[in-house]
Design an enzyme around this catalytic site. Sequence first.
Site, PDB file in Angstrom:
ATOM      1  N   SER A 149     -42.492  -5.678 -59.838  1.00 32.57           N
ATOM      2  CA  SER A 149     -41.905  -6.975 -60.145  1.00 32.57           C
ATOM      3  C   SER A 149     -40.381  -6.913 -60.014  1.00 32.57           C
ATOM      4  O   SER A 149     -39.865  -6.584 -58.961  1.00 32.57           O
ATOM      5  CB  SER A 149     -42.343  -7.437 -61.535  1.00 32.57           C
ATOM      6  OG  SER A 149     -41.928  -8.760 -61.790  1.00 32.57           O
ATOM      7  N   ASP A 301     -38.393 -13.457 -57.658  1.00 36.94           N
ATOM      8  CA  ASP A 301     -38.301 -12.014 -57.838  1.00 36.94           C
ATOM      9  C   ASP A 301     -39.017 -11.293 -56.692  1.00 36.94           C
ATOM     10  O   ASP A 301     -39.632 -11.929 -55.838  1.00 36.94           O
ATOM     11  CB  ASP A 301     -38.839 -11.608 -59.216  1.00 36.94           C
ATOM     12  CG  ASP A 301     -40.331 -11.803 -59.373  1.00 36.94           C
ATOM     13  OD1 ASP A 301     -40.936 -12.512 -58.536  1.00 36.94           O
ATOM     14  OD2 ASP A 301     -40.915 -11.267 -60.333  1.00 36.94           O
ATOM     15  N   ASP A 303     -41.763  -9.635 -56.082  1.00 33.37           N
ATOM     16  CA  ASP A 303     -43.174  -9.831 -55.737  1.00 33.37           C
ATOM     17  C   ASP A 303     -43.590 -11.296 -55.783  1.00 33.37           C
ATOM     18  O   ASP A 303     -44.764 -11.621 -55.661  1.00 33.37           O
ATOM     19  CB  ASP A 303     -44.084  -8.976 -56.618  1.00 33.37           C
ATOM     20  CG  ASP A 303     -44.115  -9.411 -58.064  1.00 33.37           C
ATOM     21  OD1 ASP A 303     -43.083  -9.908 -58.564  1.00 33.37           O
ATOM     22  OD2 ASP A 303     -45.170  -9.262 -58.711  1.00 33.37           O
ATOM     23  N   ASP A 305     -43.666 -13.764 -58.118  1.00 36.96           N
ATOM     24  CA  ASP A 305     -44.424 -14.472 -59.147  1.00 36.96           C
ATOM     25  C   ASP A 305     -43.512 -15.195 -60.138  1.00 36.96           C
ATOM     26  O   ASP A 305     -43.951 -16.091 -60.848  1.00 36.96           O
ATOM     27  CB  ASP A 305     -45.417 -13.553 -59.869  1.00 36.96           C
ATOM     28  CG  ASP A 305     -44.780 -12.333 -60.520  1.00 36.96           C
ATOM     29  OD1 ASP A 305     -43.531 -12.217 -60.504  1.00 36.96           O
ATOM     30  OD2 ASP A 305     -45.531 -11.498 -61.054  1.00 36.96           O
TER      31      ASP A 305
END
Length: 571
Positions: A149, A301, A303, A305
């Site tokens: 993340s 961010d 990734d 999400d």
Amino acid sequence: MYVDPKILERVNKWLTPFFDTTTQETIKELIAFDPEGLEDSFYKSLEFGTGGMRGIMGVGDNRINKYTLGKNTQGISNYLHKQFPNKQPKVAIAYDCRHNSKELAQVVAQVFAANNIQVYLFSDLRPTPELSFAVKHLNCQCGIVLTASHNPPEYNGYKVYWEDGGQLVPPQDAEIIAEINSLPYEEILFEGNQQLIKSIDTVVDEAFAKASAQNGSFNTIASAKENLKIVFTSLHGTSITMIPKVLEMAGYTQVSIVEEQAMPDGDFPTVASPNPEEPEALAMALALAEKQGADIVIGTDPDCDRLGIAVRNDTGKMTILNGNQAMVLMTHFLLTKWKSNEKLNQNQFVASTIVSTPMVKTIADDFNIGYKEGLTGFKWIAKMVKDFPELEFVGGGEESFGYMVGDFVRDKDAVTATLLACEMAAQQKEKGGTLYTYLSDLFATYGTYKEALISVVKKGKKGAEEIATMMKQLRENPFTEIAGSAVVKIEDYASSTVKNIQNNTTNTLDIPTSNVLIYYTEDGSKIAARPSGTEPKIKFYMSVYAAPETENADSVLQQKIEKIQQHLAVS
């Protein structure tokens, strides 16, 4: 430096022939030159937290490497065969832009394939929400995404999804963890059957993009879409592969991308932290927005999400919305659309988490629909969708800059949430307003809510011990007042108890246990303490409230926040 014999026992296991020579040589260097690093690499095994397993890459039980992830994957393989004995299980695998993500994804794919499991592997980086979508789209029993993340560059991670597209929750999580912990490393099967590994790309990409465009669109007229000026940054992450495409599909033509941050790069060279919760992460996007006169800034961010949003305030200056504010706007907008389409009939619900703003429940009550609250992490919101199939899920979010629109993705999803934010902004601009004026209108209706978050970083073994001590002290010596307001209720999610101070009664919390402590004060303030499940931090969440028509509400609440920070002595 003295090293605990138990740690040395762990170290010696990694010096046996099963482990490759590079790993063994690295461990020997730690022994000779960095005993403190050796201890931190081996003093415990990495654990699953709120967002899967995250850790620093390196050698040892407490690091992300081919052996720790191989052990996870072997345990999950064993569990899948037990749970689905009469079929060949299928697993989807995705990964982000981080160093070693592609190589580690290949390791995970090989272990699954070595255990006679069909693997669908993305051939390049993809957003995490697309993995959640792919699990259901391909009728898989499990999904894995390699990501850390928004953690620093030295981290990587391993998220596990189940057949409903949501992350692991009870009872599967404990059962799988037990399976993993019972395995010696030597039982990992690393040599996979290549015929069981299939690359997936265009077909899933097109299906996910189409579903995102459909679920994130809300009858915005074409001219309003074309009139909205958007600045977007992927912060060197995976969202560049999907968000521009979805915005174009939805009809948004004025999208400017921060080119310096468009190339995926695990070093995240232009930011101190690739976290849209941090205002500095959006600095380049905000500068471009001022140059171009943009209406809205969105950054995601690594990734994809979480998303950060900035809009123009009542003086025309770009202002960053926090996660709670974005969630409030999205929830109210969705409910308004559902109501105008005559789709609300008390069989719907929205969801949030225990450390997020109470304003979401206030809005849900106003629309006379259900509100559900869970522990931190979207896996609990996904579990609500699964546990209440008779109810329609409208949307849900949490303070950490994540939102989930409907249930076609069972995790926070910055792709669809980005489109939703643009739909809201375009419709507000068409009416002569902004998302800032929209939020101001909501505060005028429901009262002003203001939140703040303080994160205290405590790294390594020593840091973990300090965090444990802080939580122990908060429980054993609870505050009786905070910033001059008496404590009226204490919720302890570790013991599942809620104590009402005013009448000296204790009741049981009907929610899974977690290391969270929440204080409520007489003036309506809410203060939560929670060690992070994915980072070496302890977090303090503050929420304060002022009734409608309170004069200078924002200033009054800011002073109250500052008093609470001073009381906690962590500001």
